[in-house]
Design a protein around this motif. Structure first.
Motif, short mmCIF file in Angstrom:
data_model
loop_
_atom_site.label_atom_id
_atom_site.label_comp_id
_atom_site.label_asym_id
_atom_site.label_seq_id
_atom_site.Cartn_x
_atom_site.Cartn_y
_atom_site.Cartn_z
N ARG A 48 -35.47 -44.88 79.61
CA ARG A 48 -34.63 -44.69 80.80
C ARG A 48 -35.19 -43.55 81.63
NH1 ARG A 48 -28.92 -45.17 82.06
NH2 ARG A 48 -28.74 -46.67 80.36
N VAL A 49 -35.40 -43.84 82.92
CA VAL A 49 -35.95 -42.83 83.83
C VAL A 49 -35.07 -42.68 85.06
CG1 VAL A 49 -38.31 -43.41 83.12
CG2 VAL A 49 -37.36 -44.48 85.16
N LYS A 50 -35.35 -41.61 85.78
CA LYS A 50 -34.75 -41.47 87.12
C LYS A 50 -35.90 -41.65 88.10
CE LYS A 50 -30.79 -38.62 86.11
NZ LYS A 50 -30.42 -37.24 85.75
N LYS B 159 -25.39 -43.99 70.37
CA LYS B 159 -25.83 -43.91 71.77
C LYS B 159 -27.05 -44.78 72.00
CE LYS B 159 -23.92 -39.43 72.85
NZ LYS B 159 -24.16 -37.99 72.93
N ASN B 160 -27.49 -45.50 70.96
CA ASN B 160 -28.73 -46.28 71.07
C ASN B 160 -28.43 -47.77 71.14
OD1 ASN B 160 -30.34 -43.86 70.68
ND2 ASN B 160 -29.55 -43.92 68.60
N ASP C 274 -33.95 -46.07 75.98
CA ASP C 274 -32.78 -46.87 76.37
C ASP C 274 -32.48 -47.97 75.35
OD1 ASP C 274 -30.95 -47.49 78.91
OD2 ASP C 274 -31.59 -49.37 77.99
N ASP D 30 -38.98 -37.51 85.43
CA ASP D 30 -37.64 -37.50 84.86
C ASP D 30 -37.40 -38.65 83.88
OD1 ASP D 30 -35.29 -36.21 84.64
OD2 ASP D 30 -34.85 -36.23 86.79
N MET D 31 -37.57 -38.37 82.59
CA MET D 31 -37.34 -39.38 81.56
C MET D 31 -36.14 -38.94 80.73
SD MET D 31 -40.88 -40.92 80.85
CE MET D 31 -42.06 -41.05 82.18
N GLU D 32 -35.17 -39.83 80.59
CA GLU D 32 -33.89 -39.41 79.98
C GLU D 32 -33.79 -39.66 78.49
OE1 GLU D 32 -30.42 -39.69 83.05
OE2 GLU D 32 -31.45 -41.60 83.01
N LYS D 33 -34.19 -40.87 78.06
CA LYS D 33 -34.01 -41.23 76.65
C LYS D 33 -34.66 -42.59 76.38
CE LYS D 33 -29.72 -43.77 77.37
NZ LYS D 33 -28.42 -44.12 76.86
N GLU E 15 -34.12 -48.01 85.10
CA GLU E 15 -33.29 -47.05 85.85
C GLU E 15 -31.95 -47.69 86.18
OE1 GLU E 15 -33.81 -44.15 89.69
OE2 GLU E 15 -34.60 -46.16 89.89
N LYS E 16 -30.90 -46.92 85.98
CA LYS E 16 -29.56 -47.38 86.31
C LYS E 16 -29.47 -47.52 87.83
CE LYS E 16 -25.28 -46.58 83.92
NZ LYS E 16 -24.54 -45.66 83.09
#
Ligand code: CMX
Length: 133
Positions: free
Chosen positions: A82-84, A50-51, A7, A2-5, A131-132
């Motif tokens: 950014r990952v989960k 968003k960057n 960051d 799970d890779m989002e963007k 990761e957040k």
């Protein structure tokens, strides 16, 4: 996986306040300075849509940023993704023998959990996974 963007892009600088003034002179909005003790750096973020760009200044000669500037000069230092499930990804990478700097997550800015893949594995690019919390 799970890779989002992407960051942020990290930029190593000698003097954070002086760099902040440069980016402000270009019309960019810069955050307050945050100290990340665990990484021996002071950082400030620039939001562009968003960057984000992260400016990093070493707080000690032992800091990875101080060593980088000494060797290569100021400039782009790392790319953060950014990952989960950072823990799970690190465990999987480790199992596959991927060269990691951090085998478990560490504390980053804004309460993020972070870990680095070694630049020798990624053809000379230092990759941060975050990761957040
Ligand atoms: N990008 C690409 N390559 C890099 C690099 C970087 N940012 N930093 C070092 N390297 C390369 C060096 O050029 C060197 O290559 P050669 O052997 O071909 O010359 C190699 O990696 C080893 O570098 P070194 O100068 O001997 O330095 P160290 O081995 O002591 O450390 C590294 C390198 C990447 C392991 C270390 O900088 C590290 O642990 N980094 C992760 C932590 C970090 O960067 N923290 C600051 C940011 C924190 C944040 O964003 O919050």
């Amino acid at each position: 996986m799970d890779m989002e963007k992407i960051d942020h892009v990290g930029i190593a600088v000698r003097n954070l306040q002086s760099s902040i003034n440069i980016y402000k002179s270009l019309g960019m909005k810069v955050s307050d300075i945050e100290e990340i003790k665990e990484q021996k750096v002071n950082v400030a973020f620039i939001d562009i849509g968003k960057n984000r760009i992260e400016l990093l200044e070493p707080t000690s000669p032992e800091s990875a940023i101080a060593k980088f500037i000494e060797k290569k000069g100021e400039g782009i230092h790392h790319l953060a993704i950014r990952v989960k499930n950072l823990k799970t990804i690190l465990a999987e990478y480790q199992e596959r023998g991927i060269r990691l700097i951090d085998k478990t997550p560490r504390a980053g800015s804004h309460g993020l959990k972070i870990a680095f893949v070694h630049p020798k594995y990624t053809d000379g690019v230092l990759l941060e996974l975050c990761e957040k919390a």
